[in-house]
Write a protein that holds these residues in place. Sequence first.
Motif, PDB file in Angstrom:
ATOM      1  N   GLY A 258      47.921  12.803   5.842  1.00  0.00           N
ATOM      2  CA  GLY A 258      47.677  12.356   4.478  1.00  0.00           C
ATOM      3  C   GLY A 258      48.313  13.322   3.502  1.00  0.00           C
ATOM      4  N   THR A 259      48.209  13.006   2.219  1.00  0.00           N
ATOM      5  CA  THR A 259      48.764  13.887   1.192  1.00  0.00           C
ATOM      6  C   THR A 259      47.973  15.185   1.139  1.00  0.00           C
ATOM      7  N   PRO A 260      48.626  16.332   1.261  1.00  0.00           N
ATOM      8  CA  PRO A 260      47.879  17.593   1.238  1.00  0.00           C
ATOM      9  C   PRO A 260      47.328  17.907  -0.147  1.00  0.00           C
ATOM     10  N   GLY A 261      46.080  18.341  -0.181  1.00  0.00           N
ATOM     11  CA  GLY A 261      45.500  18.800  -1.434  1.00  0.00           C
ATOM     12  C   GLY A 261      45.990  20.181  -1.796  1.00  0.00           C
ATOM     13  N   ALA A 262      46.463  20.920  -0.789  1.00  0.00           N
ATOM     14  CA  ALA A 262      47.036  22.250  -1.003  1.00  0.00           C
ATOM     15  C   ALA A 262      48.024  22.516   0.120  1.00  0.00           C
ATOM     16  N   GLY A 268      55.876  33.579   7.338  1.00  0.00           N
ATOM     17  CA  GLY A 268      56.770  32.875   8.244  1.00  0.00           C
ATOM     18  C   GLY A 268      56.304  31.503   8.683  1.00  0.00           C
ATOM     19  N   TYR A 269      55.241  30.971   8.093  1.00  0.00           N
ATOM     20  CA  TYR A 269      54.769  29.634   8.435  1.00  0.00           C
ATOM     21  C   TYR A 269      54.099  29.026   7.208  1.00  0.00           C
ATOM     22  N   ARG A 270      53.628  27.802   7.360  1.00  0.00           N
ATOM     23  CA  ARG A 270      52.978  27.121   6.250  1.00  0.00           C
ATOM     24  C   ARG A 270      51.593  26.632   6.657  1.00  0.00           C
ATOM     25  N   LEU A 271      50.690  26.609   5.674  1.00  0.00           N
ATOM     26  CA  LEU A 271      49.365  26.019   5.838  1.00  0.00           C
ATOM     27  C   LEU A 271      49.224  24.857   4.862  1.00  0.00           C
ATOM     28  N   ALA A 272      48.525  23.826   5.298  1.00  0.00           N
ATOM     29  CA  ALA A 272      48.261  22.673   4.434  1.00  0.00           C
ATOM     30  C   ALA A 272      46.862  22.165   4.722  1.00  0.00           C
ATOM     31  N   TRP A 273      46.181  21.745   3.675  1.00  0.00           N
ATOM     32  CA  TRP A 273      44.845  21.158   3.832  1.00  0.00           C
ATOM     33  C   TRP A 273      44.895  19.709   3.383  1.00  0.00           C
ATOM     34  N   VAL A 274      44.334  18.809   4.210  1.00  0.00           N
ATOM     35  CA  VAL A 274      44.328  17.377   3.932  1.00  0.00           C
ATOM     36  C   VAL A 274      42.884  16.893   3.896  1.00  0.00           C
ATOM     37  N   ALA A 275      42.510  16.226   2.811  1.00  0.00           N
ATOM     38  CA  ALA A 275      41.143  15.718   2.669  1.00  0.00           C
ATOM     39  C   ALA A 275      40.801  14.786   3.825  1.00  0.00           C
ATOM     40  N   GLY A 276      39.626  14.999   4.396  1.00  0.00           N
ATOM     41  CA  GLY A 276      39.160  14.165   5.489  1.00  0.00           C
ATOM     42  C   GLY A 276      39.657  14.591   6.857  1.00  0.00           C
ATOM     43  N   TYR A 277      40.616  15.530   6.894  1.00  0.00           N
ATOM     44  CA  TYR A 277      41.189  15.963   8.170  1.00  0.00           C
ATOM     45  C   TYR A 277      41.055  17.465   8.392  1.00  0.00           C
ATOM     46  N   GLY A 278      41.226  18.259   7.342  1.00  0.00           N
ATOM     47  CA  GLY A 278      41.074  19.690   7.487  1.00  0.00           C
ATOM     48  C   GLY A 278      42.363  20.459   7.285  1.00  0.00           C
ATOM     49  N   LEU A 279      42.424  21.648   7.901  1.00  0.00           N
ATOM     50  CA  LEU A 279      43.533  22.578   7.701  1.00  0.00           C
ATOM     51  C   LEU A 279      44.547  22.456   8.830  1.00  0.00           C
TER      52      LEU A 279
END
Length: 449
Positions: A258-262, A268-279
């Motif tokens: 889904g669209t990441p909220g953040a 050297g890497y990326r983190l993304a958080w998606v509502a309803g799914y997590g990090l």
Amino acid sequence: MRLSRLVPLVVLLLFAAGAIIYSESLKTRAQVGAPIPAFELVDLEGNRWRVSRPLEAPLVINFWASWCEPCLLEMPAHDAFYRRYGDRVGYVAINEREPAVRIREHLEQEAAKGIGFAFPILLDRDGSVGEAFRLGGMPETWFIDAQGVARFHWLGPVTFEMLQAAYWQATGTPIDALDGGPFHGSGTARAVLIGETPDVVYVGGSGGLARYRLAGGGAEARAFTWEPVDGDVVHGLLRGPDGRPVAITDKGVPGLPGTPGALAEGHGYRLAWVAGYGLFRAVGGGGVTDRAAPAAPADGADVWEGQPPGEQWRRMEPGIDGAHRVVALAADPAVPDRWLAATAGGLLESRDGGVTWRSLDVEPRVYAVAFDPVTPHRVYLATDTGVWMSEDGGRRPARVVSSPQRVLVALDAVALPDGLWLVAAAPNGDLYGSRDGREWSLLVPRRTS
């Protein structure tokens, strides 16, 4: 008629007369929905101010005293509102029953802390105006429309946003609609990015991505250009290899559910958080700055178009669950695998690349995080009361008193050859800037006086 029969009648007549007198006196006192009583007071310089109907513009009246702690906590919000909208709203701060010398001492003490107030301060030495407004405690604030009718009354501290909403409800028009910015009057800003040169700033949100070129200390709100993006809402902005923004829109990011909220990059890497799914963590393939620039519309922002070769998103366990509402992520450049996350539940810290998190228990509600690219361990927070700064990586932040005491939702920081450059955005798209993190000024809309 015997005297014993006259006494109850006299008492009844006196009671009725008192009720009539009291009822008539109420008509001369302020109440919501009725015209305010006219009054005349002097300010600290001895100038006489008269307030009477009709008014030239809507008016905010705030009752305060130097000994009133809640008054002192809310006054920076009044000051920020007056500095921003003083050209379309009248303002008087009425001090109750204190001598001018005491008020001046208080203002000097605040100035020594870097706190100044631009709005007029009037002296109600005998309390007569406070009585006419039925003053029941302090602080008290009234919002008066241009016809002199009281529309709102608050007992206790108010916020910048409460005053914005009161203007809209009282007049039927958003207070910043005439400024003409991309998010003034409608829409909401969500992200800000300093562009390919320090004088270029991008602001994204509902409606798309706007680009400003600053000159002479800022830019007029309407002096922006829309940048083409693939989507209707810009949720976030990352800095691409050429300094241009990579827009995270409602079209989402390939590989995420889904669209990441953040979404943020670091270590050297990326983190993304998606509502309803997590990090989620991007594994392999490098990051935005390690790959060729993604496809971009002509003269537009970069957009996500496929994943870098070998990149995969992996859900972090336990990470941050999908119900926590993460609004910002930031990597600490001074500590390997350390991250901060701004969430609805507070500011969180991870020291293992996002696997586990703990609360830092900071006071304000945090909407954005930016580490200082010049000074290690210094971090800036965009909060519900302006910019806060921490010298210890976010553990013990303090409010930057020169920043506007209002909600700021986005923040960006870059290193320049001669120092630091920070830009913060409010929900309506107003932009504030700082060259040292301590002194902040309004960039958009640029002040004309």
